[in-house]
Design a protein around this motif. Structure first.
Motif, mmCIF file in Angstrom:
data_model
loop_
_atom_site.group_PDB
_atom_site.id
_atom_site.type_symbol
_atom_site.label_atom_id
_atom_site.label_comp_id
_atom_site.label_asym_id
_atom_site.label_seq_id
_atom_site.Cartn_x
_atom_site.Cartn_y
_atom_site.Cartn_z
ATOM 1 N N TYR A 175 46.744 40.108 53.433
ATOM 2 C CA TYR A 175 45.994 41.044 52.607
ATOM 3 C C TYR A 175 45.734 42.407 53.231
ATOM 4 O O TYR A 175 45.181 43.288 52.563
ATOM 5 C CB TYR A 175 44.665 40.398 52.206
ATOM 6 N N GLU A 176 46.136 42.583 54.470
ATOM 7 C CA GLU A 176 46.019 43.905 55.082
ATOM 8 C C GLU A 176 47.404 44.460 55.432
ATOM 9 O O GLU A 176 47.784 45.533 54.970
ATOM 10 C CB GLU A 176 45.120 43.852 56.315
ATOM 11 N N PRO A 194 41.656 45.992 41.853
ATOM 12 C CA PRO A 194 41.767 44.530 41.876
ATOM 13 C C PRO A 194 40.617 43.852 41.140
ATOM 14 O O PRO A 194 39.446 44.191 41.339
ATOM 15 C CB PRO A 194 41.742 44.196 43.368
ATOM 16 N N LEU A 195 40.961 42.857 40.300
ATOM 17 C CA LEU A 195 39.975 42.142 39.495
ATOM 18 C C LEU A 195 40.237 40.643 39.547
ATOM 19 O O LEU A 195 41.377 40.201 39.749
ATOM 20 C CB LEU A 195 40.031 42.598 38.038
ATOM 21 N N CYS A 196 39.174 39.873 39.345
ATOM 22 C CA CYS A 196 39.302 38.429 39.169
ATOM 23 C C CYS A 196 38.978 38.108 37.712
ATOM 24 O O CYS A 196 38.547 38.980 36.944
ATOM 25 C CB CYS A 196 38.376 37.670 40.111
ATOM 26 N N LYS A 244 41.550 36.953 48.393
ATOM 27 C CA LYS A 244 40.779 35.830 47.884
ATOM 28 C C LYS A 244 39.390 35.856 48.515
ATOM 29 O O LYS A 244 39.251 36.166 49.697
ATOM 30 C CB LYS A 244 41.472 34.496 48.211
ATOM 31 N N THR A 245 38.399 35.517 47.716
ATOM 32 C CA THR A 245 37.033 35.413 48.193
ATOM 33 C C THR A 245 36.481 34.062 47.771
ATOM 34 O O THR A 245 36.379 33.792 46.569
ATOM 35 C CB THR A 245 36.150 36.543 47.628
ATOM 36 N N TYR A 301 43.397 40.003 41.654
ATOM 37 C CA TYR A 301 44.766 40.422 41.388
ATOM 38 C C TYR A 301 44.892 41.943 41.364
ATOM 39 O O TYR A 301 43.978 42.669 40.971
ATOM 40 C CB TYR A 301 45.230 39.872 40.039
ATOM 41 N N GLU A 302 46.074 42.392 41.776
ATOM 42 C CA GLU A 302 46.422 43.815 41.753
ATOM 43 C C GLU A 302 47.816 43.952 41.157
ATOM 44 O O GLU A 302 48.605 42.997 41.154
ATOM 45 C CB GLU A 302 46.372 44.386 43.176
#
Length: 401
Positions: A78-79, A132-134, A172-173, A179-180
């Motif tokens: 993710y980085e 980014p949204l869930c 992820k959290t 998502y992006e």
């Protein structure tokens, strides 16, 4: 051109697989470089969200990477974006550079996206504007049919777009996916490339070669290692024949096995190095090949074909989390323990909470559990395993009865 078949003893085949998967002798893989080297060798590692003592990919890597911690995998995913979450062996993690090879796969999973253009487009537009949204960030509350049962339209819109390759997991959290837009994450030189395969046959050959490398040695039989490839028996037989004819795989005859195994030609130098190192019998940590035990993931690459593992190692393992409690032979979440080229135990841990010490709920020794060297090596492995979880192991191993 087809290569001459290789003949191995059962012990040599076992040692090679442990060497191939980085599960034997001194650690020779460390850091994020070691993670990338291993995943590139095997193609992908399987993801499963269930977290009792770490998620499956974390368990895969802790057994191979000497200094593994969870931040390493997060940073690569993710980085740095060297790795990506997507479908391969079920949900999986694979190198970002492999993205173009799954274009055919993405096209096959566009049904929902194409059937629901309004919802899919609305979700993509919101992410384009908001970032980014869930699913909880979208107010599409209508219930719709989905693969795992009725769900909110917001979830279906995001996952349908993800399956189609229009979205990727940004991060992820607590297990929730954000998502992006894929075009913002996948490098420009990879995104939108045409399908690299001219026909289905070439695609199946590529996928079969990839999966042989995922396991190290694989046979020409129905196999769980081929899940999600779309390869049926006729395609499998044709792909094996083509790869053999081109010399991309070589037959391996193993004593005691009725069916031959196959190895990628590119992995033969690793096999030769394993054979030259000799059997996994060294006890001196300074010389030879010292014994090293490790805790394996339930969906470890080595275990993808459990029938093969049963024939090679005499180890019968089934992850029983989805079986009713009354039908379980062992327990809910049971992990294998390997040492010295064999499987020596399995155990069920308590769920890990914070920095509480690792607790073993149940333990079962396989044959060889009475060996003091094995027990000492397993105890060291449990301390390393606990350290990878950010905690300690303060318990004692049960003495075989």
């Amino acid at each position: 051109m087809a290569q001459k078949a290789i003949t191995l003893t059962l012990e040599q085949a076992r040692c090679f697989l442990f060497d191939y998967h980085g599960l034997s002798h001194k650690f020779d893989s460390a850091g994020k470089t070691g993670i990338l080297e291993y995943i590139r060798r095997v193609g992908c590692i399987q993801f499963d969200p269930l977290n009792v003592v770490g998620t499956n990919p974390e368990l895969v890597l802790q057994s191979r990477i000497s200094d593994f911690n969870r931040n390493m995998l997060w940073e690569l995913l993710y980085e740095e974006r060297s790795l990506v979450d997507y479908w391969d062996k079920n949900m999986a993690i694979f190198p970002m550079e492999d993205w173009p090879f799954f274009e055919r796969h993405r096209r096959k999973h566009q049904a929902w996206f194409r059937s629901n253009p309004a919802a899919a487009t609305a979700a993509l537009d919101e992410i384009a504007q908001r970032g980014p949204l869930c699913s909880g960030d979208l107010q599409y509350n209508e219930k719709v049919d989905w693969a795992w049962g009725p769900t909110r339209l917001s979830r279906a819109a995001l996952e349908g777009s993800y399956f189609a390759g229009r979205l990727v997991v940004h991060h992820k959290t607590s297990g929730r996916k954000y998502y992006e837009l894929a075009e913002r994450i996948v490098p420009e030189e990879l995104y939108g490339l045409e399908d690299p395969f001219s026909d289905d046959a070439s695609y199946y050959e590529w996928y079969l070669l990839r999966r042989i490398g995922s396991v190290g040695l694989l046979w020409n039989r129905p196999s769980d290692a081929l899940l999600m490839t779309g390869i049926k028996a006729p395609q499998r037989l044709a792909a094996f024949a083509a790869l053999i004819d081109r010399g991309e795989i070589t037959e391996v005859s193993v004593e005691g096995l009725v069916h031959p195994l196959y190895i990628r030609a590119g992995d033969i130098p690793l096999l030769e190095a394993s054979l030259s190192a000799g059997p996994l019998e060294g006890k001196d940590v300074e010389t030879g090949r010292p014994m090293r035990a490790c805790v394996l993931a339930p969906l470890d690459n080595l275990l993808w074909d459990r029938k093969l593992i049963r024939e090679l190692f005499g180890f019968d393992y089934l992850w029983e989390v989805y079986k009713p409690a009354a039908e379980r032979r062992y327990g809910y979440y049971v992990l294998p323990v390997a040492a010295d080229g064999r499987f020596v135990a399995r155990f069920e841990p308590e769920k890990q909470r914070g920095t509480e010490p690792l607790v073993i709920k149940q333990w079962w020794w396989e044959d060889g559990g009475t060996d003091s060297e094995i027990r000492a090596s397993v105890e060291r492995a449990l301390h390393r395993f606990a350290a990878s979880l950010g905690t300690t192991f303060d318990g004692a191993l049960p003495v075989p009865g």
